[in-house]
Design a protein around this motif. Structure first.
Motif, PDB file in Angstrom:
ATOM      1  N   GLY A  33     -47.557  74.214 -34.051  1.00 59.44           N
ATOM      2  CA  GLY A  33     -47.087  73.607 -32.811  1.00 59.44           C
ATOM      3  C   GLY A  33     -47.811  74.169 -31.612  1.00 59.44           C
ATOM      4  N   PHE A  34     -48.631  75.198 -31.846  1.00 62.21           N
ATOM      5  CA  PHE A  34     -49.385  75.837 -30.760  1.00 62.21           C
ATOM      6  C   PHE A  34     -50.866  75.888 -31.118  1.00 62.21           C
ATOM      7  N   ASP A  35     -51.340  74.846 -31.799  1.00 64.28           N
ATOM      8  CA  ASP A  35     -52.711  74.865 -32.322  1.00 64.28           C
ATOM      9  C   ASP A  35     -53.769  74.998 -31.231  1.00 64.28           C
ATOM     10  N   GLY A  36     -53.517  74.428 -30.051  1.00 64.89           N
ATOM     11  CA  GLY A  36     -54.492  74.527 -28.974  1.00 64.89           C
ATOM     12  C   GLY A  36     -54.222  75.659 -28.009  1.00 64.89           C
ATOM     13  N   ASP A  37     -53.291  76.512 -28.362  1.00 68.32           N
ATOM     14  CA  ASP A  37     -52.884  77.610 -27.475  1.00 68.32           C
ATOM     15  C   ASP A  37     -54.004  78.640 -27.358  1.00 68.32           C
ATOM     16  N   GLN A  38     -54.366  78.990 -26.130  1.00 69.42           N
ATOM     17  CA  GLN A  38     -55.410  79.981 -25.881  1.00 69.42           C
ATOM     18  C   GLN A  38     -54.847  81.387 -25.660  1.00 69.42           C
ATOM     19  N   GLY A  39     -53.509  81.513 -25.711  1.00 66.40           N
ATOM     20  CA  GLY A  39     -52.895  82.835 -25.584  1.00 66.40           C
ATOM     21  C   GLY A  39     -52.567  83.256 -24.172  1.00 66.40           C
ATOM     22  N   ALA A  40     -52.800  82.380 -23.181  1.00 66.66           N
ATOM     23  CA  ALA A  40     -52.504  82.739 -21.788  1.00 66.66           C
ATOM     24  C   ALA A  40     -51.013  82.581 -21.505  1.00 66.66           C
ATOM     25  N   ALA A  41     -50.548  83.271 -20.486  1.00 70.43           N
ATOM     26  CA  ALA A  41     -49.145  83.180 -20.091  1.00 70.43           C
ATOM     27  C   ALA A  41     -48.880  81.859 -19.390  1.00 70.43           C
ATOM     28  N   ASP A  42     -47.663  81.358 -19.517  1.00 72.05           N
ATOM     29  CA  ASP A  42     -47.241  80.180 -18.765  1.00 72.05           C
ATOM     30  C   ASP A  42     -47.352  80.504 -17.272  1.00 72.05           C
ATOM     31  N   PRO A  43     -48.093  79.713 -16.489  1.00 75.11           N
ATOM     32  CA  PRO A  43     -48.321  80.059 -15.083  1.00 75.11           C
ATOM     33  C   PRO A  43     -47.034  80.177 -14.274  1.00 75.11           C
ATOM     34  N   ARG A  44     -46.053  79.299 -14.540  1.00 72.87           N
ATOM     35  CA  ARG A  44     -44.804  79.379 -13.784  1.00 72.87           C
ATOM     36  C   ARG A  44     -44.043  80.651 -14.117  1.00 72.87           C
ATOM     37  N   LEU A  45     -44.009  80.992 -15.404  1.00 75.50           N
ATOM     38  CA  LEU A  45     -43.315  82.205 -15.824  1.00 75.50           C
ATOM     39  C   LEU A  45     -44.004  83.440 -15.270  1.00 75.50           C
ATOM     40  N   ALA A  46     -45.342  83.454 -15.312  1.00 75.03           N
ATOM     41  CA  ALA A  46     -46.091  84.598 -14.796  1.00 75.03           C
ATOM     42  C   ALA A  46     -45.830  84.789 -13.303  1.00 75.03           C
ATOM     43  N   ALA A  47     -45.750  83.690 -12.567  1.00 77.88           N
ATOM     44  CA  ALA A  47     -45.503  83.784 -11.122  1.00 77.88           C
ATOM     45  C   ALA A  47     -44.120  84.349 -10.831  1.00 77.88           C
ATOM     46  N   LEU A  48     -43.128  83.940 -11.613  1.00 81.93           N
ATOM     47  CA  LEU A  48     -41.769  84.447 -11.403  1.00 81.93           C
ATOM     48  C   LEU A  48     -41.667  85.924 -11.757  1.00 81.93           C
ATOM     49  N   LEU A  49     -42.340  86.326 -12.835  1.00 84.58           N
ATOM     50  CA  LEU A  49     -42.291  87.732 -13.238  1.00 84.58           C
ATOM     51  C   LEU A  49     -43.048  88.629 -12.265  1.00 84.58           C
ATOM     52  N   ALA A  50     -43.991  88.063 -11.520  1.00 87.20           N
ATOM     53  CA  ALA A  50     -44.774  88.844 -10.567  1.00 87.20           C
ATOM     54  C   ALA A  50     -43.983  89.162  -9.300  1.00 87.20           C
ATOM     55  N   ARG A  51     -42.876  88.475  -9.105  1.00 91.43           N
ATOM     56  CA  ARG A  51     -42.081  88.729  -7.905  1.00 91.43           C
ATOM     57  C   ARG A  51     -41.367  90.079  -7.999  1.00 91.43           C
ATOM     58  N   PRO A  52     -41.076  90.713  -6.853  1.00 90.17           N
ATOM     59  CA  PRO A  52     -40.268  91.940  -6.873  1.00 90.17           C
ATOM     60  C   PRO A  52     -38.887  91.660  -7.467  1.00 90.17           C
ATOM     61  N   ASP A  53     -38.270  92.669  -8.040  1.00 92.70           N
ATOM     62  CA  ASP A  53     -36.970  92.491  -8.694  1.00 92.70           C
ATOM     63  C   ASP A  53     -35.949  91.835  -7.772  1.00 92.70           C
ATOM     64  N   ASP A  54     -35.909  92.258  -6.515  1.00 92.17           N
ATOM     65  CA  ASP A  54     -34.899  91.742  -5.587  1.00 92.17           C
ATOM     66  C   ASP A  54     -35.163  90.306  -5.180  1.00 92.17           C
ATOM     67  N   ASP A  55     -36.355  89.806  -5.486  1.00 92.85           N
ATOM     68  CA  ASP A  55     -36.731  88.453  -5.059  1.00 92.85           C
ATOM     69  C   ASP A  55     -36.723  87.468  -6.225  1.00 92.85           C
ATOM     70  N   ARG A  56     -36.224  87.895  -7.379  1.00 96.07           N
ATOM     71  CA  ARG A  56     -36.207  87.028  -8.545  1.00 96.07           C
ATOM     72  C   ARG A  56     -34.897  86.245  -8.635  1.00 96.07           C
ATOM     73  N   ASP A  57     -35.017  84.983  -8.920  1.00 97.86           N
ATOM     74  CA  ASP A  57     -33.855  84.145  -9.198  1.00 97.86           C
ATOM     75  C   ASP A  57     -33.705  84.113 -10.722  1.00 97.86           C
ATOM     76  N   GLU A  58     -32.740  84.868 -11.242  1.00 97.73           N
ATOM     77  CA  GLU A  58     -32.627  84.998 -12.699  1.00 97.73           C
ATOM     78  C   GLU A  58     -32.305  83.673 -13.370  1.00 97.73           C
ATOM     79  N   ARG A  59     -31.534  82.845 -12.707  1.00103.61           N
ATOM     80  CA  ARG A  59     -31.194  81.557 -13.307  1.00103.61           C
ATOM     81  C   ARG A  59     -32.456  80.693 -13.461  1.00103.61           C
ATOM     82  N   GLU A  60     -33.296  80.702 -12.440  1.00105.32           N
ATOM     83  CA  GLU A  60     -34.547  79.959 -12.511  1.00105.32           C
ATOM     84  C   GLU A  60     -35.466  80.558 -13.568  1.00105.32           C
ATOM     85  N   LEU A  61     -35.487  81.876 -13.647  1.00109.07           N
ATOM     86  CA  LEU A  61     -36.374  82.552 -14.581  1.00109.07           C
ATOM     87  C   LEU A  61     -36.019  82.191 -16.026  1.00109.07           C
TER      88      LEU A  61
END
Length: 258
Positions: A33-61
């Protein structure tokens, strides 16, 4: 060094069969199901994880994570040991998911957003791409209550750690909401409070580190043992309902007078 016979001793893949003697011909390999996967992180997830802890919306994450691909590390573990030479040697190894013990003592199953993050943590681990739901199901089956994401090389921290309620929500395929906003928790608490004549009112609030804080307004004049009975009754009711318990990471009480 060893006279013991190992699993692959004498096996010749070119002979046209596997180690069990089953021919290669006629087999069909199914995709992951991931045959074309290049191993990179999901851009949206990476952007959310890059935020400071106090600036994260856990429900969105958690919502974004539910649609993302994760990498689960698999490592070889010995299942048979050959000691015929006097020196223990792995004769047969199996592949197993990695489980850890978190600093607070909880069992943990790490997952990674990319192959690069996994390789930085353990270059020997085999990367297996899975959906977030499958990763959470595996964690639940292994008795792991938390899932650290993108652990840094030991003894580094995780980019973020999914709490038990988040792991269960992903495993069940349902939306995660904070416990103080969860309608199932609210309904169960209302039923529990209705069974306690000494409670005149109640409120749900967020507590520290994801805990649920339940404020109980008690009628005046209660003895200490009566207060203990109220807290025990409410707590046991919340813990006794499986669907409710899975949605609560920790529970604290605050008492006021009605």
């Amino acid at each position: 060094m060893s006279s013991g016979r190992h699993r692959f001793t004498g096996h010749r893949p070119a002979a046209g069969h596997d180690t069990g003697g089953v021919p290669w011909s006629g087999r069909t390999l199914t995709g992951t199901g991931f045959d074309g996967d290049q191993g990179a992180a999901d851009p949206r997830l990476a952007a959310l994880l890059a935020r400071p802890d106090d600036d994260r919306d856990e429900r969105e994450l958690v919502a974004v994570l539910a649609t993302a691909r994760l990498i689960v590390p698999i490592v070889a573990v010995p299942s048979e040991v050959d000691e015929s030479s006097g020196i223990p040697v792995d004769a047969v190894s199996d592949m197993a998911a990695v489980t850890l013990v978190a600093p607070d003592g909880q069992q943990a199953m790490p997952a990674f957003t990319s192959t690069a993050a996994l390789a930085a943590w353990d270059p020997q681990a085999r990367p297996v791409p899975v959906t977030a739901q499958r990763a959470a199901l595996a964690a639940a089956q292994e008795g792991c209550h938390v899932m650290p994401l993108d652990l840094a090389p030991p003894p580094g921290p995780a980019a973020w750690t999914l709490r038990p309620s988040m792991v269960w929500a992903l495993a069940r395929g349902r939306e995660w909401v904070p416990s103080h906003q969860d309608p199932v928790v609210a309904a169960t608490l209302a039923e529990a409070v209705a069974e306690q004549p000494a409670v005149a009112g109640h409120r749900l609030d967020p507590g520290p580190e994801g805990a649920l804080q339940v404020t109980l307004a008690l009628r005046p004049g209660l003895r200490q043992e009566q207060v203990r009975d109220v807290l025990a009754g409410v707590g046991e009711r919340l813990a006794g309902e499986d669907d409710c318990r899975e949605r609560i990471d920790a529970l604290t009480f605050r008492l006021t007078t009605a």
